[in-house]
Scaffold this motif. Structure first.
Motif, short mmCIF file in Angstrom:
data_model
loop_
_atom_site.label_atom_id
_atom_site.label_comp_id
_atom_site.label_asym_id
_atom_site.label_seq_id
_atom_site.Cartn_x
_atom_site.Cartn_y
_atom_site.Cartn_z
N LEU A 1 -10.14 -0.72 7.50
CA LEU A 1 -9.08 -1.73 7.56
C LEU A 1 -8.32 -1.77 6.24
CD1 LEU A 1 -7.81 -4.03 9.25
CD2 LEU A 1 -9.29 -5.59 8.01
N LYS A 2 -9.05 -1.60 5.14
CA LYS A 2 -8.41 -1.64 3.83
C LYS A 2 -7.40 -0.51 3.68
CE LYS A 2 -10.02 -1.97 -0.73
NZ LYS A 2 -11.19 -1.95 -1.60
N VAL A 3 -7.78 0.66 4.18
CA VAL A 3 -6.87 1.81 4.13
C VAL A 3 -5.63 1.48 4.95
CG1 VAL A 3 -6.61 4.24 4.69
CG2 VAL A 3 -8.81 3.37 3.85
N LYS A 4 -5.89 0.96 6.14
CA LYS A 4 -4.79 0.61 7.05
C LYS A 4 -3.86 -0.42 6.39
CE LYS A 4 -3.10 -0.14 11.34
NZ LYS A 4 -2.60 0.86 12.26
N LEU A 5 -4.50 -1.38 5.73
CA LEU A 5 -3.73 -2.43 5.07
C LEU A 5 -2.82 -1.83 4.00
CD1 LEU A 5 -3.44 -5.53 4.74
CD2 LEU A 5 -5.24 -5.45 3.06
N GLN A 6 -3.36 -0.89 3.24
CA GLN A 6 -2.55 -0.24 2.20
C GLN A 6 -1.38 0.51 2.82
OE1 GLN A 6 -4.33 1.92 -0.88
NE2 GLN A 6 -5.97 0.47 -1.26
N ASP A 7 -1.67 1.23 3.94
CA ASP A 7 -0.60 1.97 4.62
C ASP A 7 0.53 1.03 5.01
OD1 ASP A 7 -2.00 4.23 4.35
OD2 ASP A 7 -2.79 4.29 6.41
N ILE A 8 0.14 -0.09 5.60
CA ILE A 8 1.17 -1.00 6.11
C ILE A 8 1.94 -1.64 4.96
CG2 ILE A 8 1.44 -3.22 7.27
CD1 ILE A 8 -0.19 -2.14 9.48
N LEU A 9 1.22 -1.97 3.88
CA LEU A 9 1.92 -2.55 2.73
C LEU A 9 2.90 -1.55 2.13
CD1 LEU A 9 -0.94 -4.58 1.04
CD2 LEU A 9 0.98 -5.43 2.36
N ARG A 10 2.53 -0.27 2.19
CA ARG A 10 3.44 0.75 1.69
C ARG A 10 4.65 0.84 2.62
NH1 ARG A 10 0.07 5.17 1.56
NH2 ARG A 10 -1.10 3.97 0.03
N LEU A 11 4.36 0.75 3.93
CA LEU A 11 5.44 0.84 4.91
C LEU A 11 6.48 -0.27 4.69
CD1 LEU A 11 4.98 1.64 8.64
CD2 LEU A 11 6.52 -0.17 7.98
N VAL A 12 6.02 -1.47 4.39
CA VAL A 12 6.97 -2.57 4.21
C VAL A 12 7.39 -2.70 2.74
CG1 VAL A 12 6.05 -3.83 6.17
CG2 VAL A 12 5.20 -4.34 3.90
N GLU A 13 7.05 -1.70 1.93
CA GLU A 13 7.42 -1.67 0.51
C GLU A 13 6.89 -2.86 -0.28
OE1 GLU A 13 11.62 -1.11 0.17
OE2 GLU A 13 11.52 0.97 0.84
N LEU A 14 5.66 -3.23 0.04
CA LEU A 14 5.06 -4.33 -0.71
C LEU A 14 4.00 -3.81 -1.68
CD1 LEU A 14 5.57 -7.39 -0.46
CD2 LEU A 14 3.58 -7.55 1.00
N ASP A 15 3.76 -2.48 -1.64
CA ASP A 15 2.65 -1.96 -2.44
C ASP A 15 2.85 -2.14 -3.93
OD1 ASP A 15 4.71 -0.24 -2.03
OD2 ASP A 15 3.54 1.60 -2.15
N SER A 16 4.08 -1.88 -4.42
CA SER A 16 4.25 -2.02 -5.87
C SER A 16 4.23 -3.48 -6.28
CB SER A 16 5.53 -1.33 -6.33
OG SER A 16 6.63 -1.96 -5.74
N ASP A 17 4.69 -4.35 -5.40
CA ASP A 17 4.59 -5.79 -5.69
C ASP A 17 3.12 -6.20 -5.83
OD1 ASP A 17 6.99 -5.17 -4.16
OD2 ASP A 17 7.47 -7.29 -4.35
N VAL A 18 2.31 -5.69 -4.89
CA VAL A 18 0.89 -6.04 -4.92
C VAL A 18 0.26 -5.54 -6.22
CG1 VAL A 18 -1.34 -5.65 -3.82
CG2 VAL A 18 0.69 -6.06 -2.43
N PHE A 19 0.67 -4.34 -6.62
CA PHE A 19 0.15 -3.77 -7.86
C PHE A 19 0.50 -4.66 -9.05
CE2 PHE A 19 0.02 -0.72 -11.34
CZ PHE A 19 -1.18 -0.08 -11.07
N ASP A 20 1.78 -5.08 -9.10
CA ASP A 20 2.20 -5.94 -10.21
C ASP A 20 1.47 -7.27 -10.18
OD1 ASP A 20 3.86 -4.03 -11.15
OD2 ASP A 20 5.67 -4.84 -10.21
#
Lengths: 151, 904
Positions: B519-538
């Protein structure tokens, strides 16, 4: 010591500021930022907006123009040189890149502060006109020389 | 819901009420005996009745049991023990003591039982209210204020809890007591009994009359209090509007007038309440007066013996209290009945959803594998204005449909109808060949995903926000927590579901994963899809970790700190950072920051607060540092006055004055001039504080006044050592000191790794540092740690700690992770830039075409940007509530259509 007093002394050695009231130079020094650059680091790049001028307190830098055949070093700057003031006066993008050739310490003077100094000290503007006029003369001479070589 | 409180209570607590009644009745004889015994003690052993002859005895514990004639008339008599006068006194007194104990135990048992009964019912009632709230029609929420509902559930039903246990028991118990006492008095003296009864009768008739107005006031009190709660909530919600319109005084007046109403209602309430009390007390006191007078008269005349009179008066002492409590009970009854009715009314709006539609399913819901048929749907808003008129279309499985048109020209209303947010006024929508209004919420909630422009986020972690749509049933991962038997018993007794919120509620199947790791992998994929990954990183970098949950992280972070140190200490990076070292003076920090060398836990220890901080001040005094800092502050002030005091107020140089505001310059000039001797000893407190403040905010490389020599630095370091030694004892919760060996819980993850201050005057310092820092995280393989920390970011009430676009991205991620069959997007990315919208939209559509193990889904997308419509399978064009065009984008473009016009 990296104190304001040294910076004031440096500023006084610059012809442009030679006639300015020392108290005002102290103000200029205090309100300016002292910045350290590494060798090969750009103070600013050709084409950037000019928001500040630099007084070189220690170190050396090259003035570089991007020509068709790559970068051309136009001139070198030494201690006590003022650079970047044209952008401030004319609101034009930087006409050249200035790159530190050694470790370099500079005093960064913000646009508003310099303009304000000029307004307050007419002598400063005359001095500045003189510096710019000299440079124009030099440039014209070089241009003539270059043209005559071309022909 | 049952509108009558007593029927409601009876229905749910019949058995318990009967049991407690039985116990109360059982306690009655004991109570009667305890009333009777004092008389026997006075009459017999004390006054000598039955002990006329020396050596006479009386039987103790003599009793007889007899069956009535019809049952055979068998009787049994226990002869008791014959006792002499003194032992008899002792025996009777001990019996009295025993009775008192038994009486008390009865009371104890009854009260505990009643308390539990009441709490269970209160729990049931509150649960039922919230249960109903979850089934309110959507439209109703536009008319109610959240804080009012909350007040009703929390406060208004509270008194019911105390009352429910007493609802049936009290009148029986108290009535029984009163009747026993009355009966006893009547037995002793008919006349006195009649007097007592008469006065009780007066109370019973008079009090309810006086109380009618009280009830009315009680109702008003409840409504006004509820209104106040609602209003306060509104102010909180609209605080930005209040401030930007300068209407705070209007709001103050609004609150004041509400409080005024409440005050006068309550004041009148108390006046009347206490008048009734006064009357009650008065009547209660009249009776003993009559007893003394009349009873005394009878006693003197000899028609009443003194033992009897004493017993009557003792019994009477017990009579007013049950009567008074009975009256109080009646008062509470009326009060809670009003409250109950008022609350229940609010929780029974028209058109509530049938509870069966929300019933937890036992088997997984099927897919929506047929088309969505929208047939002649017309929708109106609550004023009767038409939102959509006669719209019909079919959304096939896996089809991507875009709607275009002016805002609110009908597409949005259809979107809301598709997810049952707003039912059609006429026409119908069918999915899986069933009318949409009849399918269970499990089907619509699990198979249809909705993305609105304003997703509401609860104040939980970012992960929980995204996974919210997967929380369907507890124990999905096979680990339902064991509940203590008592919790299960109590939940059942209150008609509540089991309290298993801590279980794993995630439906992993729905997300297409086997467990938490995937699920965690999936969650990362989806966050990347909606362009939230770098926000989450920050967010991760800026988060303060909860190390209790991640003890293993701190080690990793400390390791990174050491690696970072090595890197920035290398000369080619020009000493970007001056590290926190407890042993050395950190030039990049203020003087105060160097003294309190850590992160403040208590705001009073922030370095800006240092001049006011009593600990710091006494430290400076003890170390004599105050004198040196005072001199230093004077030097700063002199320089500032010299440089800035003569400038015009508009001079841009003044912006560079950081030590004080330009307005303060004359004050400092005055302070400097007043005390020409510059002596610390003669300066007054104001001057000391002012100059100390300047010195404490001084940073040498920034201000460059050359005021700190190494000797001074050493003195400050010595003082720091004293801070380290004494502050923890003075206030253990003051500061988290910078200790190179430990994680600093007050600092962010990033600051914990950098563990120092950026050096002043390094050209492009922040940029260089960022690059070095990112490289380091990559090398140490810490990106996922930072990402995980970001996922644990708590989003704040309504997600307000996120930006508008981040909230919308979370909304979209939440919709995608549950892999719906139909995705409805209602201007769901409006806060994003046009470019991001298009990029994300294309990725979502690609996701929706499905391939391999990914199922396809249909989309109904209310577009912001008409141009994006061409990448959809079909376009619906809405105009003033009508569906005017329907076709593939290519078809519509090829002829003269409104769509072609909109695009060009």
């Amino acid at each position: 010591m990296n104190s304001i007093q040294d910076e004031v002394a440096t500023l006084r050695r610059i012809p442009l500021f030679a006639n300015v009231d020392p108290a005002k130079l102290k103000l200029l020094a205090f309100t300016s930022q002292r910045i350290a650059f590494d060798a090969n680091q750009d103070l600013f790049k050709q084409g950037d907006d000019g928001e500040d001028a630099f007084v070189i307190i220690d170190g050396e830098a090259d003035v570089i123009v991007n020509g068709e055949s790559g970068e051309i070093v136009v001139t070198s700057l030494k201690k006590n040189a003022l650079v970047g003031e044209i952008g401030i006066l004319c609101d034009t993008p930087r006409t050249a890149t200035v790159r530190a050739t050694t470790k370099l310490i500079a005093l960064r003077i913000m646009k508003d502060q310099l303009l304000n100094m000029i307004r307050e000290f007419p002598d400063l503007s005359i001095e500045m006109m003189r510096v710019l006029a000299t440079r124009l003369t030099d440039t014209t001479a070089e241009l003539t020389e270059a043209r005559s070589k071309q022909n | 819901m049952e509108t009558n409180l007593f029927r409601y209570i009876w229905r749910h607590t019949r058995k318990e009420q009967l049991w407690i009644l039985a116990v109360v009745l059982l306690s009655m004889p004991v109570y009667f005996l305890s009333l009777d015994l004092p008389k026997r003690i006075v009459n017999s052993p004390i006054q000598g009745d039955g002990f006329v002859t020396p050596g006479a005895t009386q039987p103790f514990l003599k009793f007889s049991l007899a069956l009535p004639e019809v049952l055979g008339g068998i009787s049994y008599t226990f002869p008791g023990f014959d006792l002499e006068r003194l032992p008899y006194l002792v025996a009777l007194s001990l019996a009295f003591l025993a009775l008192v104990c038994v009486n008390g135990l009865f009371k104890f048992y009854i009260n505990t039982y009643k308390g539990r009964l009441g709490e269970r019912m209160l729990r049931r009632l509150r649960y039922e209210l919230v249960d109903r709230l979850l089934r309110f029609p959507y439209g109703h929420f536009r008319r109610v204020r959240a804080p009012e509902i909350a007040t009703m559930v929390k406060d208004e039903v509270e008194p019911l809890g105390g009352f429910i246990g007493d609802a049936y028991v009290s009148p029986v118990f108290l009535g029984g007591q009163a009747l026993t006492a009355m009966g006893f008095i009547l037995l002793q003296s008919y006349a006195l009994g009649m007097i007592a009864g008469g006065i009780v009768l007066v109370q019973a008739v008079l009090i309810p009359k006086l109380r009618r107005r009280l009830l009315e006031l009680g109702r008003e009190r409840q409504l006004t209090a509820r209104d106040l709660a609602g209003r306060v909530g509104e102010i909180v919600d609209s605080i930005a509007d209040v401030r930007t319109n300068d209407t705070s005084n209007y709001e103050r007046a609004g609150i004041s007038s509400r409080l005024s109403r409440i005050f006068f209602i309550r004041y009148e309430f108390y006046q009347r309440k206490f008048f009734v009390k006064f009357l009650n007390n008065f009547l209660a006191q009249v009776t003993p007066f009559l007893f003394y007078l009349v009873g005394g008269y009878f006693a003197i005349r000899g028609s009443l013996d003194i033992g009897q009179l004493v017993a009557v008066i003792a019994a009477y002492k017990d009579l007013p209290s049950p009567i008074k409590e009975l009256i109080d009970w009646d008062q509470r009854r009326l009060d809670v009945e009003i409250k109950y009715t008022q609350v229940v009314e609010q929780f029974a709006p028209e058109g509530m959803m049938d509870s069966a539609l929300q019933a937890p399913g036992t088997k997984p819901v099927g897919r929506i594998d047929g088309p969505v048929e929208v047939e002649s749907v017309t929708m109106m808003d609550d004023t009767g204005g038409k939102l959509v008129e006669d719209a019909s279309f079919v959304l096939s499985p896996g089809e991507h449909v875009a709607t275009v048109g002016e805002p609110n020209s009908g597409a949005e209303a259809i979107a809301e109808a598709l997810i049952r947010l707003h039912p059609p006024t006429s026409g119908r929508i069918r999915i899986n060949n069933t009318d949409l209004s009849e399918v269970s919420e499990a089907l619509t909630g699990q198979r249809i995903a909705y993305v609105s422009g304003e997703p509401t986020l609860q104040n939980v972690t970012l992960t929980d926000c995204v996974l919210y749509g997967l929380k369907r049933a507890p124990g999905q991962n096979g680990n339902t927590p064991e509940l203590p038997a008592i919790e299960i018993l109590e939940a059942r007794a209150s008609g509540n579901p089991l309290p298993i919120i801590d279980a794993d509620w995630i439906d992993y199947d729905a997300a297409g994963v086997s467990g938490p790791t995937e699920l965690k992998v999936k969650l990362q994929d989806i966050l990347r899809l909606v362009e939230l990954d770098s926000d989450v990183f920050d967010l991760g970098l800026r988060s303060r970790l909860d190390l209790e949950r991640h003890a293993d992280w701190s080690e990793k972070i400390l390791e990174a700190r050491v690696a970072m140190r090595k890197r920035i200490d290398s000369p080619d990076l020009g000493h970007l950072i001056e590290a926190f070292n407890p042993e050395t003076y950190n030039d990049q920090m203020t003087v105060a920051g160097n003294l309190i060398f850590g992160r403040a836990r208590n705001p009073a220890y922030e370095s800006q607060q240092a001049p006011e901080n009593s600990f710091v001040r006494s430290l400076l005094r003890d170390t004599k540092l105050d004198e040196r800092l005072f001199a230093m502050g004077r030097r700063i002030a002199e320089t500032m006055v010299e440089l800035f005091a003569d400038l015009e107020p508009s001079n841009p140089f003044l912006e560079q004055l950081t030590f004080m505001t330009p307005d303060e310059l004359p004050t400092y000039r005055g302070r400097l001039a007043r005390d020409a001797s510059q002596s610390f000893d003669t300066a007054n407190d104001d001057e000391k504080a002012a100059f100390l403040r300047l010195a404490l905010t001084y940073i040498e490389p920034q201000h460059r006044l050359n005021l700190l020599d190494n000797d001074f630095r050493q003195a400050l370091l010595d003082a720091r050592k004293t801070v380290f030694e004494t502050l923890p004892d003075h206030d253990p919760d003051a500061v988290w000191f910078y200790n190179p060996e430990t994680y600093n819980p007050g600092a962010t993850l990033q600051d914990n790794i950098l563990f120092g201050r950026l050096t002043y005057g390094v050209a492009d310092g922040p940029e260089k540092l960022r690059i070095v820092f990112r490289e380091l995280l990559n090398e140490l393989d810490m990106n996922s740690l930072v990402f995980d920390a970001g996922l644990e970011f708590t989003v704040g009430t309504g997600g307000r700690r996120l930006t508008g676009s981040q909230r919308q991205k979370v909304g979209l991620a939440r919709a995608l992770i549950k892999r719906p069959d139909i995705l409805v997007v209602n201007r769901g990315l409006s806060a994003l830039s046009a470019r991001s919208q298009t990029k994300i939209m294309k990725r979502v559509l690609k996701e929706g075409t499905g391939d391999g193990d990914r199922a396809s889904f249909a989309t109904y997308w209310v577009l912001m940007n008409t141009k994006n419509a061409i990448v959809f399978d079909r376009v619906l064009v809405f105009e003033s509530g009508r569906l005017v065009e329907d076709g593939t984008p290519q078809d519509l473009l090829n002829r003269t259509s409104r769509f072609a016009n909109l695009i060009s």
